[in-house]
Design a protein around this motif. Structure first.
Motif, PDB file in Angstrom:
ATOM      1  N   VAL A  33       0.861  -1.188   0.000  1.00  0.00           N
ATOM      2  CA  VAL A  33       0.000   0.000   0.000  1.00  0.00           C
ATOM      3  C   VAL A  33       0.895   1.235   0.000  1.00  0.00           C
ATOM      4  O   VAL A  33       2.080   1.140   0.308  1.00  0.00           O
ATOM      5  CB  VAL A  33      -0.925   0.045   1.247  1.00  0.00           C
ATOM      6  CG1 VAL A  33      -1.937  -1.085   1.210  1.00  0.00           C
ATOM      7  CG2 VAL A  33      -0.128   0.003   2.555  1.00  0.00           C
ATOM      8  N   ASP A  34       0.338   2.373  -0.364  1.00  0.00           N
ATOM      9  CA  ASP A  34       1.065   3.619  -0.174  1.00  0.00           C
ATOM     10  C   ASP A  34       1.324   3.735   1.326  1.00  0.00           C
ATOM     11  O   ASP A  34       0.370   3.720   2.111  1.00  0.00           O
ATOM     12  CB  ASP A  34       0.212   4.814  -0.628  1.00  0.00           C
ATOM     13  CG  ASP A  34       0.169   4.929  -2.146  1.00  0.00           C
ATOM     14  OD1 ASP A  34       1.049   4.355  -2.820  1.00  0.00           O
ATOM     15  OD2 ASP A  34      -0.751   5.582  -2.664  1.00  0.00           O
ATOM     16  N   PRO A  35       2.580   3.826   1.730  1.00  0.00           N
ATOM     17  CA  PRO A  35       2.879   3.804   3.160  1.00  0.00           C
ATOM     18  C   PRO A  35       2.136   4.900   3.919  1.00  0.00           C
ATOM     19  O   PRO A  35       2.003   6.014   3.418  1.00  0.00           O
ATOM     20  CB  PRO A  35       4.382   4.014   3.217  1.00  0.00           C
ATOM     21  CG  PRO A  35       4.879   3.583   1.883  1.00  0.00           C
ATOM     22  CD  PRO A  35       3.789   3.902   0.911  1.00  0.00           C
ATOM     23  N   ARG A  36       1.630   4.546   5.104  1.00  0.00           N
ATOM     24  CA  ARG A  36       0.950   5.525   5.960  1.00  0.00           C
ATOM     25  C   ARG A  36       1.457   5.364   7.370  1.00  0.00           C
ATOM     26  O   ARG A  36       1.604   4.246   7.847  1.00  0.00           O
ATOM     27  CB  ARG A  36      -0.575   5.286   5.980  1.00  0.00           C
ATOM     28  CG  ARG A  36      -1.246   5.705   4.747  1.00  0.00           C
ATOM     29  CD  ARG A  36      -2.208   6.864   4.788  1.00  0.00           C
ATOM     30  NE  ARG A  36      -2.629   7.522   5.985  1.00  0.00           N
ATOM     31  CZ  ARG A  36      -3.829   8.060   6.117  1.00  0.00           C
ATOM     32  NH1 ARG A  36      -4.726   7.923   5.173  1.00  0.00           N
ATOM     33  NH2 ARG A  36      -4.143   8.714   7.197  1.00  0.00           N
ATOM     34  N   GLU A  37       1.673   6.513   8.009  1.00  0.00           N
ATOM     35  CA  GLU A  37       2.171   6.461   9.381  1.00  0.00           C
ATOM     36  C   GLU A  37       1.110   6.810  10.381  1.00  0.00           C
ATOM     37  O   GLU A  37       0.267   7.676  10.130  1.00  0.00           O
ATOM     38  CB  GLU A  37       3.332   7.443   9.545  1.00  0.00           C
ATOM     39  CG  GLU A  37       4.644   6.737   9.591  1.00  0.00           C
ATOM     40  CD  GLU A  37       5.789   7.648   9.950  1.00  0.00           C
ATOM     41  OE1 GLU A  37       5.624   8.502  10.842  1.00  0.00           O
ATOM     42  OE2 GLU A  37       6.857   7.473   9.338  1.00  0.00           O
ATOM     43  N   GLY A  38       1.168   6.160  11.504  1.00  0.00           N
ATOM     44  CA  GLY A  38       0.250   6.474  12.578  1.00  0.00           C
ATOM     45  C   GLY A  38       0.797   5.923  13.871  1.00  0.00           C
ATOM     46  O   GLY A  38       1.906   5.387  13.922  1.00  0.00           O
ATOM     47  N   GLU A  39      -0.006   6.064  14.905  1.00  0.00           N
ATOM     48  CA  GLU A  39       0.460   5.583  16.210  1.00  0.00           C
ATOM     49  C   GLU A  39      -0.163   4.274  16.619  1.00  0.00           C
ATOM     50  O   GLU A  39       0.360   3.558  17.454  1.00  0.00           O
ATOM     51  CB  GLU A  39       0.180   6.647  17.275  1.00  0.00           C
ATOM     52  CG  GLU A  39       1.252   7.708  17.237  1.00  0.00           C
ATOM     53  CD  GLU A  39       0.781   9.027  17.766  1.00  0.00           C
ATOM     54  OE1 GLU A  39      -0.317   9.460  17.361  1.00  0.00           O
ATOM     55  OE2 GLU A  39       1.498   9.624  18.568  1.00  0.00           O
TER      56      GLU A  39
END
Ligand code: C2O
Ligand code: CU
Length: 525
Positions: A323-329
């Motif tokens: 996937v298009d990389p996504r950042e989160g916590e």
């Protein structure tokens, strides 16, 4: 049982690449090594002389990897109780299988249980006869018999395997299947596979008891406005915090995007790699490194929210697909869903990785230890703040443009898929019918199919399709998946091409929903 570090799957990336570049013999050894209890992740992995698993010399174009899994009743100890449950080859989770994209995988499953079993290769579009659904794709493997699953693995990524018979998944019959890509596009220094599970067998009766209680509780409570039948949370639970009720939790943070209904079952224990929070699975790395974590929800009835204290998670793959990389916590993972995440190690210390069992006050946890840090892990007395931070989930991801699979456009066939049922009579339906008293969905080969899903229940359902991927079309998200978690009243569109002939299960990956009807057979002619 519950061997510490038995399942680490820690593999220094550079070293692994080095191994791959060596002769086929060494490659084979590296591959076979993965079928045993692995060395503790804290030790440098070294190729070991293979012992119990035989490897057939490749004869044709594709290489072949051969494994043997024994399905056995094993003595286990968890939560200071001893009991017998089912495992693959005596380990929990089962041995991690590794194969390379395009190779042929042959797994001989020998059934030493007193009951029939099968293995399903969750997420891999295998030929119909290898799919492991009893009475749909094969007769179940009878006690004392064996069956060899044999197929070419067409795609790379993280996957997992598990039994598809009755309530066996709520025992210990699951493991990871890692398909190495022909060409790695993600760069990282080490990797770990973390299998999340909810555990009751032997601690709180059996899975069959749990199902009986669910059905009985539904009948008792019909008309009393009661919604769920929480079991006593045991070890691994946290003290109650403001806003929490047993089996029900009110989100406090502004970023929590979901209503969290109480799960059908609150389990006495939640595990990561077979280990309870009190003796957690421990993994490690060094400052400056990038870790790849393969997070697989193998639980039967628990949605997890995962966070690594002191770090952010960068999601790179959903159900094995980039996937298009996504950042989160934090990351929300439904049963039968899985994600690959990267973690930048820039905060030395000893940190808990927490998998909160959504809707409860209980957790699974593992420990990240930076090399050289000697502290003991901090006690987990509070809900980590990361869990109230930015939450990633299936409906905010978008498949990477590099994925070649064409997105089907105008559908040839459109079908409403209405999820129904409830806790009352504990019967779960698709379009009003409860499997096995349900009509098959018949499709023509190569048809472009559009499922319009409607979750008309008050519970979330992770819907899983065998043998195919589907595109989840949401608001601005087109994601290639094979399982998608649907919240109450959600109505996503699933577009897919019926290109794998045979009979395929389509079902809720909540095991107790599937067992009580939320499944259909799709026939592709
Ligand atoms: Cu992972 Cu039919 O299931
Ligand atoms: Cu369900």
């Amino acid at each position: 049982m519950n061997r510490k570090g038995a399942h680490g799957a820690a593999m220094n990336r550079r070293r692994f690449l080095w191994l791959l570049s060596m002769s086929g013999g060494l490659l084979a050894a590296a591959c076979r090594q993965a079928a045993f209890p692995l060395p503790s992740p804290s030790t440098t992995p070294t190729p070991k002389t293979p012992q119990a698993v035989s490897l057939t010399t490749p004869t044709r174009l594709e290489k072949e990897r051969t494994y043997t899994l024994e399905v056995v009743a094993s003595e286990m100890r968890l939560d200071s109780q001893r009991f017998t449950s089912f495992t693959y080859s005596g380990t929990l989770p089962g041995p991690e299988l590794r194969v390379r994209e395009g190779e042929r995988l042959r797994v001989t499953v020998s059934n030493r249980l007193p009951e029939p079993t099968t293995i399903h290769w969750h997420g891999i579009p295998v030929p119909h006869a290898m799919d492991g659904v009893p009475d749909v794709t094969q007769p179940a493997i009878q006690p004392g018999e064996s069956f060899t699953y044999d197929f070419v693995v067409p795609i790379a990524g993280t996957y997992f395997y598990h039994t598809h018979v009755g309530l066996q998944l709520d025992r210990g019959l699951y493991g990871a299947l890692i398909v190495e890509p022909a060409q790695e596009t993600v760069s990282y220094d080490r990797e770990y596979t973390l299998l999340l599970d909810d555990w009751l067998d032997g601690l709180n009766g059996t899975p069959e008891d749990a199902l009986q209680q669910l059905v009985a509780a539904g009948h008792d409570q019909m008309g009393h406005g009661m919604h769920s039948m929480p079991m006593m949370p045991g070890m691994g639970s946290l003290p109650m915090m403001p806003g929490m009720t047993p089996g029900g939790y009110s989100p406090a943070g502004p970023n929590v995007a979901f209503d969290e209904s109480a799960p059908d079952l609150v389990y006495p224990l939640y595990l990561i790699n077979g280990q309870p929070p009190e003796s957690p699975f421990t993994f490690e790395g060094q400052r400056g490194e990038v870790l790849r974590l393969r997070l697989i929800n193998a639980a039967s009835a628990t949605i997890f929210r995962v966070a690594l204290v002191g770090h952010r998670l960068r999601v790179t793959h959903a159900d094995g697909q980039p996937v298009d990389p996504r950042e989160g916590e934090a990351l929300r993972i439904g049963m039968g869903e899985w994600y690959d995440v990267l973690v930048q190690l820039d905060n030395p210390g000893v940190w808990p990785l927490v998998a909160w069992a959504e809707g409860t006050s209980a957790w699974a946890r593992a420990i990240l230890r930076y090399q050289g840090s000697r502290n003991s892990p901090p006690p987990l007395t509070q809900r980590p703040k990361e869990l109230a931070g930015q939450l990633l989930h299936g409906l905010v991801l978008r498949t990477a443009p590099s994925v070649a699979k064409a997105l089907p456009t105008s559908p040839d066939r459109e079908l409403p898929i209405i999820l129904g049922g409830g806790m009352g009579d504990y019967r779960w339906t698709i379009n009003g019918q409860a499997y096995p008293d349900a009509d098959p969905i018949v499709l023509q080969r190569s048809q472009h199919v559009r499922f319009r899903l409607h979750n008309m229940t008050t519970m979330p359902h992770p819907m899983h399709l065998h043998g195919h991927f589907f595109w989840v079309r949401g608001r601005g998200s087109d994601t290639l998946r094979d399982t998608i978690l649907l919240d109450p009243m959600q109505e996503p569109i699933l577009d897919w091409v019926a290109d794998n002939p045979g009979q395929w299960a389509f079902h809720c990956h909540h095991l107790y929903h599937m067992e009580t009807g939320m499944m259909r057979v799709i026939v592709i002619q």
